[in-house]
Design a protein around this motif. Structure first.
Motif, PDB file in Angstrom:
ATOM      1  N   THR A 153     150.127  46.843  40.398  1.00 15.25           N
ATOM      2  CA  THR A 153     151.324  47.444  39.807  1.00 15.25           C
ATOM      3  C   THR A 153     152.023  48.272  40.876  1.00 15.25           C
ATOM      4  OG1 THR A 153     150.215  49.495  39.120  1.00 15.25           O
ATOM      5  CG2 THR A 153     150.191  47.644  37.542  1.00 15.25           C
ATOM      6  N   ALA A 154     153.252  48.708  40.584  1.00 12.67           N
ATOM      7  CA  ALA A 154     153.950  49.588  41.520  1.00 12.67           C
ATOM      8  C   ALA A 154     153.228  50.925  41.696  1.00 12.67           C
ATOM      9  CB  ALA A 154     155.394  49.792  41.071  1.00 12.67           C
ATOM     10  N   PRO A 155     152.802  51.601  40.600  1.00 15.67           N
ATOM     11  CA  PRO A 155     152.106  52.887  40.783  1.00 15.67           C
ATOM     12  C   PRO A 155     150.813  52.770  41.588  1.00 15.67           C
ATOM     13  CG  PRO A 155     152.896  52.693  38.527  1.00 15.67           C
ATOM     14  CD  PRO A 155     153.101  51.353  39.161  1.00 15.67           C
ATOM     15  N   THR A 156     150.019  51.720  41.365  1.00 14.48           N
ATOM     16  CA  THR A 156     148.762  51.603  42.116  1.00 14.48           C
ATOM     17  C   THR A 156     149.026  51.248  43.576  1.00 14.48           C
ATOM     18  OG1 THR A 156     148.509  49.308  41.341  1.00 14.48           O
ATOM     19  CG2 THR A 156     147.342  51.023  40.116  1.00 14.48           C
ATOM     20  N   THR A 157     150.074  50.466  43.828  1.00 15.28           N
ATOM     21  CA  THR A 157     150.446  50.170  45.214  1.00 15.28           C
ATOM     22  C   THR A 157     150.876  51.438  45.930  1.00 15.28           C
ATOM     23  OG1 THR A 157     151.094  47.882  44.706  1.00 15.28           O
ATOM     24  CG2 THR A 157     152.046  48.876  46.680  1.00 15.28           C
ATOM     25  N   MET A 158     151.696  52.253  45.260  1.00 17.52           N
ATOM     26  CA  MET A 158     152.153  53.501  45.870  1.00 17.52           C
ATOM     27  C   MET A 158     150.998  54.497  46.032  1.00 17.52           C
ATOM     28  SD  MET A 158     155.705  53.598  43.709  1.00 17.52           S
ATOM     29  CE  MET A 158     156.598  54.963  44.431  1.00 17.52           C
ATOM     30  N   GLU A 159     150.068  54.485  45.100  1.00 18.23           N
ATOM     31  CA  GLU A 159     148.893  55.345  45.226  1.00 18.23           C
ATOM     32  C   GLU A 159     148.102  54.979  46.475  1.00 18.23           C
ATOM     33  OE1 GLU A 159     144.829  56.534  42.721  1.00 18.23           O
ATOM     34  OE2 GLU A 159     146.211  55.023  41.935  1.00 18.23           O
ATOM     35  N   GLY A 160     147.959  53.667  46.717  1.00 18.08           N
ATOM     36  CA  GLY A 160     147.277  53.215  47.926  1.00 18.08           C
ATOM     37  C   GLY A 160     147.994  53.669  49.183  1.00 18.08           C
ATOM     38  N   MET A 161     149.313  53.635  49.148  1.00 15.40           N
ATOM     39  CA  MET A 161     150.097  54.119  50.291  1.00 15.40           C
ATOM     40  C   MET A 161     149.875  55.609  50.511  1.00 15.40           C
ATOM     41  SD  MET A 161     153.747  52.148  49.759  1.00 15.40           S
ATOM     42  CE  MET A 161     153.908  50.365  49.905  1.00 15.40           C
TER      43      MET A 161
ATOM     44  N   SER B 217     150.325  43.736  44.956  1.00 14.72           N
ATOM     45  CA  SER B 217     150.022  43.726  46.384  1.00 14.72           C
ATOM     46  C   SER B 217     148.525  43.869  46.595  1.00 14.72           C
ATOM     47  CB  SER B 217     150.745  44.880  47.095  1.00 14.72           C
ATOM     48  OG  SER B 217     150.097  46.110  46.840  1.00 14.72           O
ATOM     49  N   ALA B 218     148.126  43.802  47.850  1.00 16.84           N
ATOM     50  CA  ALA B 218     146.712  44.014  48.167  1.00 16.84           C
ATOM     51  C   ALA B 218     146.265  45.425  47.809  1.00 16.84           C
ATOM     52  CB  ALA B 218     146.476  43.757  49.657  1.00 16.84           C
ATOM     53  N   LEU B 219     147.200  46.365  47.751  1.00 22.82           N
ATOM     54  CA  LEU B 219     146.871  47.747  47.410  1.00 22.82           C
ATOM     55  C   LEU B 219     146.725  47.978  45.921  1.00 22.82           C
ATOM     56  CD1 LEU B 219     149.238  49.624  49.890  1.00 22.82           C
ATOM     57  CD2 LEU B 219     146.736  49.662  49.933  1.00 22.82           C
TER      58      LEU B 219
ATOM     59  N   GLY C 107     159.714  43.273  52.771  1.00 21.58           N
ATOM     60  CA  GLY C 107     160.702  44.332  52.608  1.00 21.58           C
ATOM     61  C   GLY C 107     160.715  44.905  51.209  1.00 21.58           C
ATOM     62  N   ALA C 108     160.418  44.063  50.216  1.00 16.95           N
ATOM     63  CA  ALA C 108     160.426  44.526  48.831  1.00 16.95           C
ATOM     64  C   ALA C 108     159.281  45.492  48.572  1.00 16.95           C
ATOM     65  CB  ALA C 108     160.346  43.332  47.882  1.00 16.95           C
ATOM     66  N   VAL C 109     158.078  45.141  49.006  1.00 11.16           N
ATOM     67  CA  VAL C 109     156.936  46.050  48.820  1.00 11.16           C
ATOM     68  C   VAL C 109     157.165  47.340  49.585  1.00 11.16           C
ATOM     69  CG1 VAL C 109     154.473  46.361  49.289  1.00 11.16           C
ATOM     70  CG2 VAL C 109     155.281  44.226  48.270  1.00 11.16           C
ATOM     71  N   GLU C 110     157.767  47.242  50.768  1.00 10.99           N
ATOM     72  CA  GLU C 110     158.005  48.428  51.574  1.00 10.99           C
ATOM     73  C   GLU C 110     159.086  49.326  50.984  1.00 10.99           C
ATOM     74  OE1 GLU C 110     158.576  46.715  55.474  1.00 10.99           O
ATOM     75  OE2 GLU C 110     156.614  45.765  55.320  1.00 10.99           O
ATOM     76  N   LEU C 111     159.960  48.766  50.137  1.00 10.73           N
ATOM     77  CA  LEU C 111     160.959  49.608  49.476  1.00 10.73           C
ATOM     78  C   LEU C 111     160.283  50.630  48.563  1.00 10.73           C
ATOM     79  CD1 LEU C 111     164.143  49.680  49.433  1.00 10.73           C
ATOM     80  CD2 LEU C 111     163.963  48.669  47.164  1.00 10.73           C
TER      81      LEU C 111
END
Length: 402
Positions: free
Chosen positions: A18-26, A13-15, A337-341
């Motif tokens: 990977t999943a961990p880096t995307t969630m870290e951005g969130m 994603s733009a954040l 919806g997938a990224v938001e999950l």
């Protein structure tokens, strides 16, 4: 009915890539929306988006592979590999026949479409590459994921505009729940940030020129993003028997159609989808602690969604947390919806509620706890994630902490 759990996740994603880096951005409440970098950007009225930056396709794929992979397929394959690796799932001959893949996308291979329209109409060439069709077709990502991981069960693509990912994951959930499959690779991928794609969306006059501010009184439209998130859905007893790390349980899913307008949202359809997800999960409204909102940042969507939440949850709506991560990564259309999950899993597993970034001023028509600007620590056991698409197609998933 069999129980369904998530044992792997992956994202681009733009954040983050990977999943961990995307969630870290969130967790940081970081806004990754910025100036678009593309050909002819100066001809666009909308110059911002949630682009995946510092991405080198040649670092992930061979030249021969790139002949077949549009950007949306690349994102899906990268996210899918991350999810499979985290899951630790080994696909043997028996598993392969009971494993499938359902991926949501709205536009499919729009980079390929945009490039080849230029080739034919702008440059006047009479021939295109022989693999243009395999690159642009909407099912390309699902097909390549099934081939890469030897998934020989039910595999297909869902295209329902902004609800594509939720519909795809809902179908995967139902297939495992009903016994049609034991394992499903599912999620969504989208890459519509091309000149023609942006021009088309400009015509709708729903895009913001300066940022995405869901539920904010100063909101003035949505901002597009791109990327993918893919998950491993697995039958609970099977996952437990092999010692898998269970991230969350998918407990309910519902879908509805507004049957009223092609672009304007309808509160009744959103209400029925949320209420249906609760009924499907067998949970009471007061058990829900967090809702990942559709929250596009348009005046109509945010107002309608908040009214629907109040109608479904009544007095409990005042105790709910609701946020839109589109404020950080943009609206990924079929992949959103997938990224938001990921935000839902983060809420259940880590006890962290992703914020609604860029919030400036409260709106009386969106008078819910929208978790403005900063993430919040909270203990929640049940969450919903909403997706309400153009065409009046709604899809809501319910998840529970395991």
């Amino acid at each position: 009915m069999r129980r369904v759990v998530i044992t792997g996740q992956g994202a681009v994603s733009a954040l983050g890539h990977t999943a961990p880096t995307t969630m870290e951005g969130m967790r940081e409440g970081r806004c990754a929306i910025g100036p678009l970098e593309m050909r002819d950007v100066e001809r666009l009225s909308i110059g911002i988006g949630g682009q995946v930056r510092s991405y080198d396709e040649k670092a992930h794929f061979t030249r021969q592979e790139l002949t077949f992979f549009d950007r949306f397929t690349q994102f899906a394959l990268i996210a899918g590999q991350e999810a499979m690796t985290q899951s630790g799932l080994e696909v043997d001959e028996e598993t392969a026949l009971r494993a499938g893949c359902v991926v949501g996308t709205s536009g499919g291979g729009l980079h390929t479409v945009d490039d080849n329209y230029r080739t034919v109409y702008e440059e006047g060439k009479n021939r295109v590459h022989p693999f243009v069709v395999p690159r642009l077709m909407n099912n390309a990502a699902a097909s390549h994921l099934s081939m890469k991981h030897d998934l020989r069960g039910p595999s297909f693509t869902v295209a329902t505009a902004c609800a594509s990912s939720n519909h795809a994951m809902g179908q995967a959930f139902h297939m495992i729940q009903s016994g049609m499959a034991d394992v499903m690779l599912t999620g969504g991928s989208e890459s519509m940030l091309v000149f023609g794609g942006i021009k088309a969306w400009e015509g709708l006059r729903v895009m913001s020129k300066d940022g995405c501010r869901p539920f904010c009184k100063t909101r003035n439209g949505m901002v597009q993003g791109e990327g993918a998130a893919i998950f491993v859905f697995e039958e609970y007893e099977r996952a437990r028997a092999r010692g898998a790390d269970i991230l969350a349980e998918v407990v309910g899913f519902a879908m509805s159609a507004d049957a009223s307008d092609i672009v304007m949202p309808n509160s009744d359809g959103a209400q029925r989808a949320m209420a249906g997800a609760l009924q499907s999960a067998g949970i009471n409204a007061d058990e829900v602690g967090y809702i990942n909102a559709h929250g596009t940042g348009t005046a109509a969507n945010d107002r309608t969604e908040c009214a629907a939440v109040r109608a479904v949850f009544g007095d409990h709506a005042d105790r709910l947390m609701i946020s839109s991560t589109k404020s950080m990564h943009g609206h990924l259309i079929g992949g959103t919806g997938a990224v938001e999950l990921l935000a839902c899993i983060m809420a259940l597993r880590d006890g962290v509620i992703a914020p609604t970034a860029n919030h400036v001023e409260g709106d009386p028509e969106c008078d819910l706890d929208v978790v403005p600007n900063e993430a919040r620590d909270a203990d929640v056991s049940v969450v919903l994630t909403n997706a309400f698409a153009f065409g009046g197609l709604n899809a809501v998933l319910a998840l529970r902490k395991v």
